[in-house]
Scaffold this motif. Structure first.
Motif, mmCIF file in Angstrom:
data_model
loop_
_atom_site.group_PDB
_atom_site.id
_atom_site.type_symbol
_atom_site.label_atom_id
_atom_site.label_comp_id
_atom_site.label_asym_id
_atom_site.label_seq_id
_atom_site.Cartn_x
_atom_site.Cartn_y
_atom_site.Cartn_z
ATOM 1 N N PRO A 149 12.778 -9.238 -7.104
ATOM 2 C CA PRO A 149 12.405 -8.481 -8.308
ATOM 3 C C PRO A 149 10.913 -8.524 -8.622
ATOM 4 C CG PRO A 149 14.418 -9.694 -8.703
ATOM 5 C CD PRO A 149 13.898 -10.140 -7.355
ATOM 6 N N GLN A 150 10.249 -9.648 -8.405
ATOM 7 C CA GLN A 150 8.827 -9.748 -8.713
ATOM 8 C C GLN A 150 7.964 -8.888 -7.787
ATOM 9 O OE1 GLN A 150 10.866 -12.245 -7.924
ATOM 10 N NE2 GLN A 150 9.917 -13.684 -6.507
ATOM 11 N N GLN A 151 8.527 -8.356 -6.715
ATOM 12 C CA GLN A 151 7.798 -7.478 -5.808
ATOM 13 C C GLN A 151 7.836 -6.016 -6.263
ATOM 14 O OE1 GLN A 151 10.039 -9.125 -2.238
ATOM 15 N NE2 GLN A 151 8.089 -8.519 -1.318
ATOM 16 N N LEU A 152 8.673 -5.686 -7.213
ATOM 17 C CA LEU A 152 8.886 -4.290 -7.595
ATOM 18 C C LEU A 152 7.639 -3.654 -8.184
ATOM 19 C CD1 LEU A 152 11.041 -2.096 -7.601
ATOM 20 C CD2 LEU A 152 11.625 -2.803 -9.920
ATOM 21 N N GLY A 153 6.982 -4.294 -9.107
ATOM 22 C CA GLY A 153 5.775 -3.747 -9.705
ATOM 23 C C GLY A 153 6.043 -2.555 -10.608
ATOM 24 N N VAL A 154 5.025 -1.716 -10.818
ATOM 25 C CA VAL A 154 5.135 -0.527 -11.666
ATOM 26 C C VAL A 154 6.114 0.438 -11.012
ATOM 27 C CG1 VAL A 154 3.893 1.437 -12.625
ATOM 28 C CG2 VAL A 154 2.796 -0.808 -12.533
ATOM 29 N N ALA A 212 -2.663 5.608 -8.572
ATOM 30 C CA ALA A 212 -2.671 5.396 -10.013
ATOM 31 C C ALA A 212 -2.060 4.048 -10.404
ATOM 32 C CB ALA A 212 -1.916 6.530 -10.713
ATOM 33 N N GLY A 213 -1.635 3.266 -9.400
ATOM 34 C CA GLY A 213 -1.092 1.942 -9.680
ATOM 35 C C GLY A 213 0.405 1.819 -9.504
ATOM 36 N N GLY A 214 1.071 2.915 -9.161
ATOM 37 C CA GLY A 214 2.514 2.869 -8.958
ATOM 38 C C GLY A 214 2.884 2.113 -7.702
ATOM 39 N N GLU A 215 4.015 1.435 -7.754
ATOM 40 C CA GLU A 215 4.436 0.634 -6.612
ATOM 41 C C GLU A 215 5.855 0.913 -6.153
ATOM 42 O OE1 GLU A 215 2.754 -3.485 -6.655
ATOM 43 O OE2 GLU A 215 2.539 -2.981 -8.784
ATOM 44 N N ALA A 216 6.678 1.503 -7.006
ATOM 45 C CA ALA A 216 8.080 1.724 -6.640
ATOM 46 C C ALA A 216 8.639 2.873 -7.466
ATOM 47 C CB ALA A 216 8.898 0.461 -6.886
#
Length: 86
Positions: free
Chosen positions: A11-16, A62-66
C-alpha cells in the motif's frame, strides 16, 4: 497488498492515485447505454494506446503514480493492453 496489472505492491507504494478511470473501453457496449446518455459515436471508444501513453505521461509529470482502471469486461476491458500501457 494491492493487486496491479504488473503484480502486487505494498500500500505505501501506491502514491497519488486517480480512483476511477477508463483507459481502454467501448462504452457503447453498456447493457442500457441510454441510461448513461450514451447514444453512439467515436467519443465513446477509448482504444488508442499512443493517446493513453501521452495522457499517462502528463499525469506522471504532474505527480501521479497510480490509477484504478474500473472498466468492466462487458465494456471491453483488456488486461493485456492495460499491462502494456502501464
Amino acid at each position: 497488498m494491492i493487486q496491479t496489472v504488473c503484480g502486487p505492491i505494498a500500500p505505501q507504494q501506491l502514491g497519488v492515485c486517480l480512483p476511477h478511470e477508463h483507459l481502454w473501453c467501448d462504452t457503447r457496449r453498456a447493457a442500457r447505454p441510454h441510461l448513461f446518455g450514451l447514444f453512439g459515436g467515436p467519443d465513446l471508444i477509448l482504444r488508442d494506446k499512443e493517446l493513453m501513453h501521452r495522457e499517462l505521461r502528463s499525469f506522471r509529470q504532474a505527480g501521479g503514480e497510480a490509477l484504478v482502471e474500473v472498466t468492466t469486461p462487458g465494456w471491453g476491458r483488456d488486461v493485456t493492453v492495460l499491462r502494456d500501457i502501464s
